[in-house]
Design a protein around this motif. Structure first.
Motif, PDB file in Angstrom:
ATOM      1  N   UNK A  32     -16.371  14.475  -3.643  1.00 55.72           N
ATOM      2  CA  UNK A  32     -17.081  13.305  -4.610  1.00 55.72           C
ATOM      3  C   UNK A  32     -15.522  13.186  -4.692  1.00 55.72           C
ATOM      4  N   UNK A  33     -15.084  11.846  -5.282  1.00 60.61           N
ATOM      5  CA  UNK A  33     -13.748  11.413  -5.741  1.00 60.61           C
ATOM      6  C   UNK A  33     -13.797  10.911  -6.930  1.00 60.61           C
ATOM      7  N   UNK A  34     -12.423  11.650  -8.494  1.00 57.83           N
ATOM      8  CA  UNK A  34     -12.232  10.627  -9.275  1.00 57.83           C
ATOM      9  C   UNK A  34     -11.498   9.918  -9.376  1.00 57.83           C
ATOM     10  N   UNK A  35     -11.768   9.012  -9.945  1.00 61.65           N
ATOM     11  CA  UNK A  35     -10.059   7.595 -10.276  1.00 61.65           C
ATOM     12  C   UNK A  35     -10.150   6.986 -11.481  1.00 61.65           C
ATOM     13  N   UNK A  36      -9.158   6.742 -11.707  1.00 62.19           N
ATOM     14  CA  UNK A  36      -8.889   5.785 -13.013  1.00 62.19           C
ATOM     15  C   UNK A  36      -8.827   4.916 -12.994  1.00 62.19           C
ATOM     16  N   UNK A  37      -9.228   4.834 -13.944  1.00 63.11           N
ATOM     17  CA  UNK A  37      -9.842   2.952 -14.416  1.00 63.11           C
ATOM     18  C   UNK A  37      -8.729   2.125 -14.719  1.00 63.11           C
ATOM     19  N   UNK A  38      -7.497   2.310 -14.950  1.00 59.60           N
ATOM     20  CA  UNK A  38      -6.132   0.961 -14.817  1.00 59.60           C
ATOM     21  C   UNK A  38      -5.449   1.011 -13.688  1.00 59.60           C
ATOM     22  N   UNK A  39      -6.460   1.561 -11.726  1.00 59.87           N
ATOM     23  CA  UNK A  39      -6.032   2.060 -11.544  1.00 59.87           C
ATOM     24  C   UNK A  39      -5.884   0.398 -10.761  1.00 59.87           C
ATOM     25  N   UNK A  40      -5.268  -0.739  -9.914  1.00 63.40           N
ATOM     26  CA  UNK A  40      -5.512  -1.146  -9.747  1.00 63.40           C
ATOM     27  C   UNK A  40      -6.048  -1.596  -8.042  1.00 63.40           C
ATOM     28  N   UNK A  41      -6.767  -2.143  -7.897  1.00 66.87           N
ATOM     29  CA  UNK A  41      -7.299  -2.562  -6.391  1.00 66.87           C
ATOM     30  C   UNK A  41      -6.584  -1.756  -4.891  1.00 66.87           C
ATOM     31  N   UNK A  42      -5.528  -1.891  -5.424  1.00 67.89           N
ATOM     32  CA  UNK A  42      -4.672  -1.786  -4.570  1.00 67.89           C
ATOM     33  C   UNK A  42      -3.950  -0.136  -4.777  1.00 67.89           C
ATOM     34  N   UNK A  43      -4.228   0.111  -5.695  1.00 76.92           N
ATOM     35  CA  UNK A  43      -3.616   1.532  -5.498  1.00 76.92           C
ATOM     36  C   UNK A  43      -4.744   2.161  -5.654  1.00 76.92           C
ATOM     37  N   UNK A  44      -6.201   2.079  -6.108  1.00 74.80           N
ATOM     38  CA  UNK A  44      -7.213   2.551  -5.400  1.00 74.80           C
ATOM     39  C   UNK A  44      -6.929   2.838  -3.924  1.00 74.80           C
ATOM     40  N   UNK A  45      -7.487   1.393  -3.344  1.00 76.64           N
ATOM     41  CA  UNK A  45      -7.437   1.396  -2.103  1.00 76.64           C
ATOM     42  C   UNK A  45      -6.555   2.881  -1.260  1.00 76.64           C
ATOM     43  N   UNK A  46      -5.150   2.781  -1.841  1.00 76.25           N
ATOM     44  CA  UNK A  46      -4.434   3.739  -1.164  1.00 76.25           C
ATOM     45  C   UNK A  46      -4.933   4.775  -1.534  1.00 76.25           C
ATOM     46  N   UNK A  47      -4.683   5.243  -2.738  1.00 76.26           N
ATOM     47  CA  UNK A  47      -5.320   6.761  -2.955  1.00 76.26           C
ATOM     48  C   UNK A  47      -6.372   7.181  -2.127  1.00 76.26           C
ATOM     49  N   UNK A  48      -7.655   6.230  -2.119  1.00 75.09           N
ATOM     50  CA  UNK A  48      -8.959   6.760  -1.044  1.00 75.09           C
ATOM     51  C   UNK A  48      -7.985   7.275   0.245  1.00 75.09           C
ATOM     52  N   UNK A  49      -7.154   6.170   0.750  1.00 77.97           N
ATOM     53  CA  UNK A  49      -6.761   6.767   2.127  1.00 77.97           C
ATOM     54  C   UNK A  49      -6.108   7.842   1.563  1.00 77.97           C
ATOM     55  N   UNK A  50      -4.989   7.824   0.996  1.00 81.04           N
ATOM     56  CA  UNK A  50      -4.437   9.310   1.182  1.00 81.04           C
ATOM     57  C   UNK A  50      -5.422  10.272   1.434  1.00 81.04           C
ATOM     58  N   UNK A  51      -6.620   9.914   0.566  1.00 76.33           N
ATOM     59  CA  UNK A  51      -7.471  11.659   0.228  1.00 76.33           C
ATOM     60  C   UNK A  51      -8.281  11.968   1.319  1.00 76.33           C
ATOM     61  N   UNK A  52      -7.892  10.235   1.779  1.00 78.91           N
ATOM     62  CA  UNK A  52      -9.348  10.276   3.429  1.00 78.91           C
ATOM     63  C   UNK A  52     -10.616  10.606   3.067  1.00 78.91           C
ATOM     64  N   UNK A  53     -11.119  10.104   1.685  1.00 78.90           N
ATOM     65  CA  UNK A  53     -12.182  10.403   1.524  1.00 78.90           C
ATOM     66  C   UNK A  53     -13.487   9.256   2.083  1.00 78.90           C
ATOM     67  N   UNK A  54     -14.680   9.761   3.053  1.00 74.69           N
ATOM     68  CA  UNK A  54     -15.532   9.235   2.971  1.00 74.69           C
ATOM     69  C   UNK A  54     -16.014   7.650   3.190  1.00 74.69           C
ATOM     70  N   UNK A  55     -16.868   7.252   3.707  1.00 75.65           N
ATOM     71  CA  UNK A  55     -16.866   5.962   3.167  1.00 75.65           C
ATOM     72  C   UNK A  55     -18.180   5.933   1.746  1.00 75.65           C
ATOM     73  N   UNK A  56     -19.277   7.545   2.263  1.00 74.75           N
ATOM     74  CA  UNK A  56     -19.778   7.678   1.721  1.00 74.75           C
ATOM     75  C   UNK A  56     -19.531   8.608   0.311  1.00 74.75           C
TER      76      UNK A  56
END
Length: 289
Positions: A32-56
């Motif tokens: 389960x991933x938690x993301x800050x509401x005010x992240x830009x799309x670029x920042x969200x994608x960067x953090x998701x990649x960093x966390x190695x979050x699965x697509x599901x």
């Protein structure tokens, strides 16, 4: 003391955003991933990649309003700020495995402080990664982590317990500014351990536990710090906290250190340390010879 607004905002908001949903199929390894509401799309994608979050992975969004809701009693509105950006990934772990926390770009709240606060909230058996696009204090992340745990465990944590966990985290970090982060986290854990063994009935008994724990750890507390700790633990005592579970979770945290020292990697470290001190002793002997 320096507060980083973005992280403060995120942790608190993450904790209580959406009504608890039914995730009956959550199993070991699910994320389960938690993301800050005010992240830009670029920042969200960067953090998701960093966390190695699965697509599901289940994704929760945390708002600044929620951060104010859960941090407002312990931090000024100006310090909380107006943006939520810090994020976390919570991986469901094997039952009985305890808590593991890893952080990146978190400069005020330590891994041990998170573990202490999460144990207070009743969180267990999870691997947690906390991060942000830039250096932040780390206070906001706790909210999202607890929210994620509620979803994964299909368990609602009482609001007063959530508030207490947030207060504990902030108070421990403040104490860390005075006595050092490691000392502050160790002191809180030691006090919890003693309360789990034998709950104090009076402020005098609680003071004795605090003073003895500080003495044992070689920590010097001011009178105001002692009074703040008495107030904090009196609040915790009034809540519906399973102190037996608190004791068990603290023991599991200690076991992780023991297991590391017993592991091949840990033994290698100890052997290297032994060789180092042996070389120092030999050098001293040679000098005096």
């Amino acid at each position: 003391m320096k507060w980083n607004k973005p992280l403060v905002l995120l942790i608190m908001s993450l904790l209580f955003i959406l009504p608890i949903q039914a995730f009956a199929d959550m199993a070991e390894g699910d994320v389960i991933v938690t993301l800050g509401e005010n992240l830009t799309e670029e920042q969200k994608n960067m953090l998701l990649a960093e966390m190695k979050a699965p697509k599901d992975a289940t994704i929760i969004t945390v708002s600044n309003e929620e951060e104010h809701q859960y941090l407002g009693n312990y931090i000024s509105k100006a310090l909380i700020g107006t943006r939520a950006i810090s994020s976390s990934a919570v991986t469901v772990a094997k039952q009985g495995s305890g808590l593991e926390v890893e952080t990146k770009n978190i400069n005020w709240v330590t891994d041990e402080m998170y573990i202490n606060a999460l144990i207070t909230a009743g969180v267990k058996d999870a691997k947690i990664y906390i991060t942000a696009p830039a250096n932040v204090s780390g206070t906001a992340a706790l909210t999202g982590i607890i929210k994620a745990y509620e979803i994964s465990a299909e368990k609602t944590i009482p609001e007063d317990v959530k508030q207490a966990a947030n207060e504990e985290m902030v108070e421990t970090a403040k104490l860390g500014d005075s006595v050092g982060n490691e000392n502050a986290a160790a002191l809180i854990a030691k006090i919890k351990e003693e309360i789990a063994k034998n709950s104090p009935e009076t402020d005098a008994e609680l003071r004795t536990i605090i003073e003895n724990a500080a003495k044992e750890l070689g920590i010097t507390l001011t009178e105001q710090e002692i009074l703040s700790l008495i107030d904090l633990f009196n609040k915790l005592k009034e809540l519906d906290i399973d102190w037996n579970q608190v004791g068990e979770q603290l023991n599991q945290a200690k076991d992780k250190i023991s297991k590391y020292l017993e592991s091949e990697e840990g033994q290698g470290f100890l052997e290297s340390l032994k060789r180092f001190f042996t070389s120092v002793i030999d050098a001293v002997k040679a000098f005096f010879s």
